[in-house]
Enzyme design. Sequence first.
Site, PDB file in Angstrom:
ATOM      1  N   CYS A  17      10.582  -5.014  32.238  1.00  0.00           N
ATOM      2  CA  CYS A  17      10.996  -6.551  32.146  1.00  0.00           C
ATOM      3  C   CYS A  17      12.310  -7.019  32.034  1.00  0.00           C
ATOM      4  CB  CYS A  17      10.212  -7.516  31.220  1.00  0.00           C
ATOM      5  SG  CYS A  17      10.244  -9.452  32.110  1.00  0.00           S
ATOM      6  N   GLU A  58       3.261  -1.929  28.295  1.00  0.00           N
ATOM      7  CA  GLU A  58       3.034  -1.763  26.899  1.00  0.00           C
ATOM      8  C   GLU A  58       1.826  -3.186  25.922  1.00  0.00           C
ATOM      9  OE1 GLU A  58       5.385  -3.421  27.902  1.00  0.00           O
ATOM     10  OE2 GLU A  58       5.790  -5.319  27.051  1.00  0.00           O
ATOM     11  N   HIS A  94       4.081  -5.185  32.852  1.00  0.00           N
ATOM     12  CA  HIS A  94       4.503  -4.138  31.173  1.00  0.00           C
ATOM     13  C   HIS A  94       3.220  -3.713  30.310  1.00  0.00           C
ATOM     14  CE1 HIS A  94       6.970  -7.961  29.458  1.00  0.00           C
ATOM     15  NE2 HIS A  94       7.201  -7.930  30.782  1.00  0.00           N
TER      16      HIS A  94
END
Lengths: 225, 81
Positions: free
Chosen positions: A87, A198, A196
């Site tokens: 990002c 994570e 994302h």
Amino acid sequence: MAFRVGVVTFPGSLDDRDAARAVEMAGGTAVPLFHASDDLKEVDAVVLPGGFSYGDYLRCGAIARFAPIMESIIVAAEHGFPVLGICNGFQVLCESHLLPGALTRNQGLHFLCRDQKLKIENTNTFWTSGFSQGQEIVIPLKNGEGSFQCDDETLNMLESEGRIIARYVDFDPNGSRNLIAGISNARGNVVGLMPHPEHAIESLTGPSQDGLIFFTSALKQLVGR
Amino acid sequence: MATIIVEVMLKPEILDPQGQAVASALPRLGFNFAKAVRQGKRFEIEVDGQPTPAQMEQVQDAAHKLLSNPVIETYVIRVEK
């Protein structure tokens, strides 16, 4: 010994702790790195996390690019050091010219936050080697400026060299050219991804555990070195 | 004292959703003159005295490296007294 993966905190980073947690869950040791120091603390790889570094002032990632830690990362990355930008981290990599193109305002102007289906297109990079070719995954997408733009020449180069690592599936959420969600450099050590991974490492809090594979891929690559 | 103006615009081929949003808001207020709108940035940089050619060269360098992203933007520089 566990491999050391640095996670950079810029002023305005949001997802540095989630990225560090993903590194740990993948079996690595997360090492906090600070923007104001040029010390990479002998890490084996680096994650540039999501957020709004320097308030996204001027352009997303434009000021973070000149942080002392980035000077070290840019030099190292040009020599094969593994870097994953997520990002805002992707935006920083583009502003640093480690990756081509730029991320611009979403076509619909809205900030997007949704679980997004992606197709993995290149499994030969440092960060995607654990996926199978064409694998479809679901991880969160959350950004205001995630529309990947570049000139035709760059787009043709990315396509012909297989450097598009992931594309959006079914529809284009933000106006990115050729549904591009992530790209790599020619060597495959530097990867930028708008969604994302994570945030998709545990079934309790994420839409899947697909995101973890980016981090386990890196650690397996480090073992193989 | 002089002011160096740097204006940064998205390249014509880069989608400008902000400009498009402005263009579609104008008619809602009864302004029907606009065929299209592009939105950009303007920097006003104050310097002591008239800028020297060497300073202008530095401004050019800064516009290229920081104030604009040459991948998606162009810039023009001029000096106002």
